[in-house]
Design an enzyme around this catalytic site. Structure first.
Site, PDB file in Angstrom:
ATOM      1  N   LYS A 148       0.843  -1.200   0.000  1.00 61.87           N
ATOM      2  CA  LYS A 148       0.000   0.000   0.000  1.00 61.87           C
ATOM      3  C   LYS A 148       0.883   1.256   0.000  1.00 61.87           C
ATOM      4  CE  LYS A 148      -3.691  -2.577   2.342  1.00 61.87           C
ATOM      5  NZ  LYS A 148      -4.511  -2.712   3.572  1.00 61.87           N
ATOM      6  N   PHE A 181     -15.462   2.296   7.516  1.00 57.44           N
ATOM      7  CA  PHE A 181     -14.063   2.654   7.281  1.00 57.44           C
ATOM      8  C   PHE A 181     -13.727   2.797   5.799  1.00 57.44           C
ATOM      9  CE2 PHE A 181     -14.076  -2.053   7.758  1.00 57.44           C
ATOM     10  CZ  PHE A 181     -13.482  -2.427   6.562  1.00 57.44           C
ATOM     11  N   ARG A 208      -0.679 -14.862   3.201  1.00 57.77           N
ATOM     12  CA  ARG A 208      -1.449 -14.314   4.341  1.00 57.77           C
ATOM     13  C   ARG A 208      -0.695 -14.546   5.651  1.00 57.77           C
ATOM     14  NH1 ARG A 208      -6.245 -11.157   3.750  1.00 57.77           N
ATOM     15  NH2 ARG A 208      -7.118 -12.199   5.579  1.00 57.77           N
ATOM     16  N   THR A 250      -4.822  -8.622  10.233  1.00 54.95           N
ATOM     17  CA  THR A 250      -5.241  -7.337   9.652  1.00 54.95           C
ATOM     18  C   THR A 250      -4.811  -6.155  10.518  1.00 54.95           C
ATOM     19  OG1 THR A 250      -7.145  -8.439   8.672  1.00 54.95           O
ATOM     20  CG2 THR A 250      -7.264  -6.035   8.859  1.00 54.95           C
ATOM     21  N   ARG A 252       3.130  -7.273   8.913  1.00 52.76           N
ATOM     22  CA  ARG A 252       2.401  -6.268   9.692  1.00 52.76           C
ATOM     23  C   ARG A 252       2.878  -6.228  11.140  1.00 52.76           C
ATOM     24  NH1 ARG A 252      -3.412  -7.976   7.073  1.00 52.76           N
ATOM     25  NH2 ARG A 252      -3.519  -6.464   5.362  1.00 52.76           N
ATOM     26  N   ASN A 273      -1.713  -0.418   7.366  1.00 48.33           N
ATOM     27  CA  ASN A 273      -1.167  -1.763   7.594  1.00 48.33           C
ATOM     28  C   ASN A 273      -0.323  -2.298   6.445  1.00 48.33           C
ATOM     29  OD1 ASN A 273      -3.221  -2.473   5.878  1.00 48.33           O
ATOM     30  ND2 ASN A 273      -4.264  -3.857   7.310  1.00 48.33           N
ATOM     31  N   GLU A 303      -8.867 -10.668  -8.057  1.00 47.04           N
ATOM     32  CA  GLU A 303      -8.050  -9.466  -7.833  1.00 47.04           C
ATOM     33  C   GLU A 303      -6.931  -9.349  -8.858  1.00 47.04           C
ATOM     34  OE1 GLU A 303      -7.022  -9.768  -3.663  1.00 47.04           O
ATOM     35  OE2 GLU A 303      -9.107  -9.475  -3.053  1.00 47.04           O
TER      36      GLU A 303
END
Ligand code: DAT
Ligand code: MG
Length: 149
Positions: free
Chosen positions: A9, A57, A85, A91, A102, A112, A126
């Site tokens: 991100k 959110f 994952r 998360t 994370r 995150n 995706e």
């Protein structure tokens, strides 16, 4: 071979964590088959996070994801969806185990650092949002018997 979609991100890109995150995934033995640095338009953020569109959110999530370029990747390996994952961690970074991306590199659920698909069906969907079939590179990395029995 299984594939998954992983996205560093904008906070991860801006903090200079692209290299360390890719290293963690390469060191595990996963194979990078597509990668691009890209700013996501609103339409692709909405597609990517369609299950969260109505969540409180979502506006903040959308602003965060659109705040700068993301590093979009496709990784390959047996069981790669679950493995990615596991490497990524929970998360909420306050709950993510040390040793996970994370857990080691983030502090806040709203920053995150990374996304990873949550199932093989999500991964296929995706990957299709962000890549075309010709973006996925077919190549020999090493003798695969070094990684798989
Ligand atoms: P994950 O990214 O681990 O698959 P998710 O799909 O439940 O988690 O949520 C997608 C992203 O949305 C997540 O990485 C961060 C954000 N998010 C989820 N729950 C949130 C919450 N309660 N408050 C703020 N942001 C949240
Ligand atoms: Mg998710």
């Amino acid at each position: 071979m299984d594939r998954t979609f992983v996205m560093i991100k904008p906070d991860g890109v801006a903090r200079g964590l692209v290299g360390t995150i890719i290293s963690r995934m390469e060191n595990k033995g996963l194979k990078l088959v597509a990668a691009k640095l890209d700013r996501l338009p609103e339409s692709r953020v909405a597609e990517q996070y369609r299950e969260h569109l109505e969540k409180p959110f979502f506006p903040g999530l959308k602003a965060y994801i659109m705040s700068g370029p993301c590093m979009l990747m496709v990784w390959e390996g047996n069981g790669v969806v679950g493995i990615a994952r596991s490497l990524i961690g929970a998360t909420n970074p306050t709950e993510a185990a040390p040793g996970t991306i994370r857990g080691d590199l983030a502090l806040d659920i709203g920053r995150n650092v990374i996304h990873g698909s949550d199932s093989p069906a999500s991964a296929e969907r995706e990957i299709g949002i962000h890549f075309s079939a010709r973006d996925l590179v077919d190549y020999t990395r090493c003798d695969e018997s070094l990684l798989y029995e």
